[in-house]
Design an enzyme around this catalytic site. Structure first.
Site, PDB file in Angstrom:
ATOM      1  N   GLU A  88       0.821  -1.219   0.000  1.00  0.00           N
ATOM      2  CA  GLU A  88       0.000   0.000   0.000  1.00  0.00           C
ATOM      3  C   GLU A  88       0.846   1.257   0.000  1.00  0.00           C
ATOM      4  O   GLU A  88       1.987   1.248   0.435  1.00  0.00           O
ATOM      5  CB  GLU A  88      -0.842   0.038   1.280  1.00  0.00           C
ATOM      6  CG  GLU A  88      -1.743  -1.142   1.423  1.00  0.00           C
ATOM      7  CD  GLU A  88      -2.405  -1.206   2.792  1.00  0.00           C
ATOM      8  OE1 GLU A  88      -2.515  -0.160   3.469  1.00  0.00           O
ATOM      9  OE2 GLU A  88      -2.827  -2.302   3.172  1.00  0.00           O
ATOM     10  N   CYS A 101       3.301   8.190   1.490  1.00  0.00           N
ATOM     11  CA  CYS A 101       3.801   7.211   2.447  1.00  0.00           C
ATOM     12  C   CYS A 101       3.929   5.884   1.698  1.00  0.00           C
ATOM     13  O   CYS A 101       2.936   5.360   1.203  1.00  0.00           O
ATOM     14  CB  CYS A 101       2.806   7.099   3.601  1.00  0.00           C
ATOM     15  SG  CYS A 101       3.187   5.769   4.750  1.00  0.00           S
ATOM     16  N   CYS A 108       6.007  -7.890   7.496  1.00  0.00           N
ATOM     17  CA  CYS A 108       6.996  -7.263   8.375  1.00  0.00           C
ATOM     18  C   CYS A 108       7.285  -8.210   9.526  1.00  0.00           C
ATOM     19  O   CYS A 108       6.381  -8.846  10.050  1.00  0.00           O
ATOM     20  CB  CYS A 108       6.444  -5.943   8.921  1.00  0.00           C
ATOM     21  SG  CYS A 108       7.593  -5.070  10.021  1.00  0.00           S
ATOM     22  N   CYS A 112       5.177  -5.649  16.033  1.00  0.00           N
ATOM     23  CA  CYS A 112       4.570  -4.697  16.972  1.00  0.00           C
ATOM     24  C   CYS A 112       3.114  -5.103  17.196  1.00  0.00           C
ATOM     25  O   CYS A 112       2.381  -5.359  16.242  1.00  0.00           O
ATOM     26  CB  CYS A 112       4.659  -3.272  16.424  1.00  0.00           C
ATOM     27  SG  CYS A 112       6.347  -2.714  16.163  1.00  0.00           S
ATOM     28  N   CYS A 115       0.101  -3.212  15.466  1.00  0.00           N
ATOM     29  CA  CYS A 115       0.228  -2.872  14.048  1.00  0.00           C
ATOM     30  C   CYS A 115      -0.399  -3.921  13.140  1.00  0.00           C
ATOM     31  O   CYS A 115      -0.099  -5.107  13.236  1.00  0.00           O
ATOM     32  CB  CYS A 115       1.706  -2.697  13.709  1.00  0.00           C
ATOM     33  SG  CYS A 115       1.999  -2.320  11.969  1.00  0.00           S
ATOM     34  N   GLY A 155       6.196  -2.578   6.399  1.00  0.00           N
ATOM     35  CA  GLY A 155       7.594  -3.004   6.416  1.00  0.00           C
ATOM     36  C   GLY A 155       8.475  -2.184   7.331  1.00  0.00           C
ATOM     37  O   GLY A 155       8.092  -1.113   7.799  1.00  0.00           O
ATOM     38  N   GLU A 156       9.661  -2.736   7.606  1.00  0.00           N
ATOM     39  CA  GLU A 156      10.664  -2.031   8.413  1.00  0.00           C
ATOM     40  C   GLU A 156      11.805  -1.625   7.475  1.00  0.00           C
ATOM     41  O   GLU A 156      12.571  -2.476   7.016  1.00  0.00           O
ATOM     42  CB  GLU A 156      11.153  -2.950   9.537  1.00  0.00           C
ATOM     43  CG  GLU A 156      12.408  -2.501  10.265  1.00  0.00           C
ATOM     44  CD  GLU A 156      12.377  -1.052  10.750  1.00  0.00           C
ATOM     45  OE1 GLU A 156      11.374  -0.630  11.353  1.00  0.00           O
ATOM     46  OE2 GLU A 156      13.370  -0.324  10.508  1.00  0.00           O
ATOM     47  N   SER A 210      10.109   5.079  15.925  1.00  0.00           N
ATOM     48  CA  SER A 210       8.849   4.662  16.549  1.00  0.00           C
ATOM     49  C   SER A 210       9.154   4.265  17.980  1.00  0.00           C
ATOM     50  O   SER A 210       9.670   3.187  18.236  1.00  0.00           O
ATOM     51  CB  SER A 210       8.254   3.475  15.789  1.00  0.00           C
ATOM     52  OG  SER A 210       7.926   3.886  14.490  1.00  0.00           O
ATOM     53  N   LEU A 211       8.838   5.144  18.894  1.00  0.00           N
ATOM     54  CA  LEU A 211       9.210   4.933  20.301  1.00  0.00           C
ATOM     55  C   LEU A 211       8.061   4.247  21.048  1.00  0.00           C
ATOM     56  O   LEU A 211       8.197   3.144  21.549  1.00  0.00           O
ATOM     57  CB  LEU A 211       9.564   6.284  20.934  1.00  0.00           C
ATOM     58  CG  LEU A 211      10.196   6.232  22.307  1.00  0.00           C
ATOM     59  CD1 LEU A 211      11.533   5.506  22.279  1.00  0.00           C
ATOM     60  CD2 LEU A 211      10.399   7.653  22.861  1.00  0.00           C
ATOM     61  N   HIS A 212       6.945   4.920  21.128  1.00  0.00           N
ATOM     62  CA  HIS A 212       5.681   4.351  21.613  1.00  0.00           C
ATOM     63  C   HIS A 212       5.633   3.957  23.090  1.00  0.00           C
ATOM     64  O   HIS A 212       4.573   3.573  23.581  1.00  0.00           O
ATOM     65  CB  HIS A 212       5.231   3.170  20.765  1.00  0.00           C
ATOM     66  CG  HIS A 212       5.145   3.456  19.292  1.00  0.00           C
ATOM     67  ND1 HIS A 212       4.873   4.702  18.781  1.00  0.00           N
ATOM     68  CD2 HIS A 212       5.304   2.649  18.216  1.00  0.00           C
ATOM     69  CE1 HIS A 212       4.858   4.643  17.464  1.00  0.00           C
ATOM     70  NE2 HIS A 212       5.126   3.433  17.100  1.00  0.00           N
ATOM     71  N   ASN A 286      -4.906   4.490  14.980  1.00  0.00           N
ATOM     72  CA  ASN A 286      -5.946   4.045  14.058  1.00  0.00           C
ATOM     73  C   ASN A 286      -6.398   2.655  14.465  1.00  0.00           C
ATOM     74  O   ASN A 286      -5.628   1.692  14.330  1.00  0.00           O
ATOM     75  CB  ASN A 286      -5.381   3.952  12.632  1.00  0.00           C
ATOM     76  CG  ASN A 286      -5.468   5.271  11.893  1.00  0.00           C
ATOM     77  OD1 ASN A 286      -6.486   5.958  11.944  1.00  0.00           O
ATOM     78  ND2 ASN A 286      -4.398   5.626  11.220  1.00  0.00           N
ATOM     79  N   CYS A 329      -2.193   1.607   8.465  1.00  0.00           N
ATOM     80  CA  CYS A 329      -1.281   0.916   7.574  1.00  0.00           C
ATOM     81  C   CYS A 329      -1.525  -0.589   7.571  1.00  0.00           C
ATOM     82  O   CYS A 329      -1.588  -1.220   8.608  1.00  0.00           O
ATOM     83  CB  CYS A 329       0.109   1.233   8.072  1.00  0.00           C
ATOM     84  SG  CYS A 329       1.317   0.257   7.308  1.00  0.00           S
TER      85      CYS A 329
HETATM   86  N1  SAH Z   1       8.553  -0.178  10.624  1.00  0.00           N
HETATM   87  C1  SAH Z   1       8.709   1.246  10.598  1.00  0.00           C
HETATM   88  C2  SAH Z   1       7.873   1.952   9.557  1.00  0.00           C
HETATM   89  C3  SAH Z   1       6.487   1.472   9.300  1.00  0.00           C
HETATM   90  S1  SAH Z   1       5.289   1.750  10.578  1.00  0.00           S
HETATM   91  C4  SAH Z   1       8.460   1.810  11.989  1.00  0.00           C
HETATM   92  O1  SAH Z   1       8.164   1.045  12.892  1.00  0.00           O
HETATM   93  O2  SAH Z   1       8.627   3.006  12.180  1.00  0.00           O
HETATM   94  C5  SAH Z   1       5.061   3.500  10.556  1.00  0.00           C
HETATM   95  C6  SAH Z   1       4.490   4.070  11.828  1.00  0.00           C
HETATM   96  O3  SAH Z   1       3.095   3.761  11.949  1.00  0.00           O
HETATM   97  C7  SAH Z   1       5.165   3.528  13.066  1.00  0.00           C
HETATM   98  O4  SAH Z   1       5.383   4.552  13.976  1.00  0.00           O
HETATM   99  C8  SAH Z   1       4.120   2.554  13.568  1.00  0.00           C
HETATM  100  O5  SAH Z   1       4.323   2.259  14.898  1.00  0.00           O
HETATM  101  C9  SAH Z   1       2.846   3.320  13.262  1.00  0.00           C
HETATM  102  N2  SAH Z   1       1.605   2.533  13.288  1.00  0.00           N
HETATM  103  C10 SAH Z   1       1.433   1.215  13.105  1.00  0.00           C
HETATM  104  N3  SAH Z   1       0.134   0.866  13.241  1.00  0.00           N
HETATM  105  C11 SAH Z   1      -0.542   2.000  13.516  1.00  0.00           C
HETATM  106  C12 SAH Z   1      -1.916   2.309  13.750  1.00  0.00           C
HETATM  107  N4  SAH Z   1      -2.849   1.368  13.709  1.00  0.00           N
HETATM  108  N5  SAH Z   1      -2.250   3.591  14.015  1.00  0.00           N
HETATM  109  C13 SAH Z   1      -1.306   4.563  14.033  1.00  0.00           C
HETATM  110  N6  SAH Z   1      -0.006   4.345  13.798  1.00  0.00           N
HETATM  111  C14 SAH Z   1       0.377   3.086  13.539  1.00  0.00           C
END
Ligand code: SAH
Length: 339
Positions: A88, A101, A108, A112, A115, A155-156, A210-212, A286, A329
């Protein structure tokens, strides 16, 4: 092999190897990225036998758009690749330009918990050309110029490091797509060795992490990669990166209801990021059907924001696009493939 896999240096090498003029590389880049030819025959100032050789050695079109979902200021694209896999891309219209994007892998392996993309294990890396073509196909469909690119789709990116670097070389090149390095952002879940390697990559692109979560215990619960690279190592790598590049990094922080959005988390985050040249992007989560996480309440997000702000952390709340069109995503792909 796709012609879009090649940087201008690699193309120059190719022409030298077949005993042809090396300036053909620049010519061909213009044909591909400026005039957007769909067959080598159209590159009329390249001599016929070379065009024929190119057609034997390379393909041009390797991905196709399957669906486009549209909403205000956003379009979401589902692509089919040559091996019938799907990825996508999301186009967002901002007042400063159009940002795309893109995806970097099929599936992937980072796993996470929140995700959607990660529900499917990595099948393979995307080739450089498949990433370049996401931009070309979207520009063609939308009739818009993409001015900004974020590698934040499926993907990463740092698990596909070499292809990402070549992708950046091609889209940034003046004869390529000429997208300014400062308009390109790579987002990683925190692969420490690659962050250190990226510190030496000589392009002024942006790095987002992506810290979270503000501590290892919580981060390990939602991001398995934290078991491999604890926060201490991650922060140290970021400090090296900042030192070498003189850039600022972005920390992405998804707001998950009741998980990482409490006052104590905000305060921990303040401590963690103190003195680091960075800013925090709070992302309203999301929600997706297959996962149980919920987005934080607006008031919780506002409070979290205030705490960071009061403590001199630069912070923004991400503007939202396309909630109604499966913009989380990976959602479009899972809807299509039903897994
Ligand atoms: N793998 C990479 C890039 C792809 S994910 C990474 O982890 O950064 C891109 C971003 O979208 C990351 O910050 C990820 O944590 C976030 N993301 C994943 N699922 C999501 C969701 N449902 N809502 C909002 N952000 C999300």
């Amino acid at each position: 092999m796709s012609i879009y896999d090649l940087t201008i240096d690699e193309l120059t090498e190719y022409f030298l190897k077949i005993d042809e003029k090396k300036y053909y590389a620049t010519e061909l880049f213009s044909w591909l990225y400026n005039k957007r030819i769909t067959s080598f025959d159209e590159a009329t100032n390249i001599k016929k036998e070379v065009r024929e050789k190119l057609s034997k050695d390379f393909t041009i079109s390797n991905i196709e758009i399957v669906t486009v979902e549209k909403a205000k200021d956003v379009r979401k694209y589902l692509f089919k690749l040559n091996d019938k896999e799907h990825v996508e891309a999301v186009l967002m219209n901002h007042d400063y330009g159009n940002s795309l994007c893109i995806s970097s892998q099929v599936g992937c392996n980072m796993g996470c918990k929140f995700c959607e993309s990660g529900r499917r294990k990595k099948v393979r890396n995307l080739t450089t050309g498949e990433m370049v073509e996401q931009i070309l196909k979207v520009e063609d469909e939308s009739n818009l110029r993409i001015s900004h690119v974020v590698i934040m789709g499926i993907g990463e990116p740092f698990d596909n490091y070499d292809n990402i670097c070549n992708f950046i070389r091609i889209i940034n090149h003046p004869k390529g797509l000429n997208i300014g390095a400062r308009h390109i952002t790579v987002s990683t879940c925190g692969l420490v060795p690659k962050i250190l390697e990226f510190a030496n990559f000589p392009y002024q692109v942006n790095l987002a992490i992506s810290l979270h979560a503000p501590n290892d215990k919580l981060r390990k619960e939602i991001m398995p990669i934290a078991k491999v690279y604890p926060l201490k190592d991650l922060i140290n790598a970021i400090k090296v990166y900042l030192e070498k590049t003189n850039r600022r990094v972005t920390f992405e922080y998804i707001m998950l209801d009741g998980v990482n959005d409490k006052e104590e988390h905000a305060l921990e985050l303040v401590n963690l990021l103190k003195g680091i040249n960075s800013y925090v992007n709070l992302i309203p989560y999301n929600e997706t059907d297959a996962l149980q996480y919920k987005r934080s309440k607006p008031l919780t997000i506002a409070k979290f924001y205030d705490i960071l702000k009061k403590n001199n952390i630069t912070v923004t709340i991400r503007r939202e696009f396309g909630g109604t069109i499966s913009a989380a995503c990976g959602q479009l792909r899972s809807k299509k493939e039903d897994i």
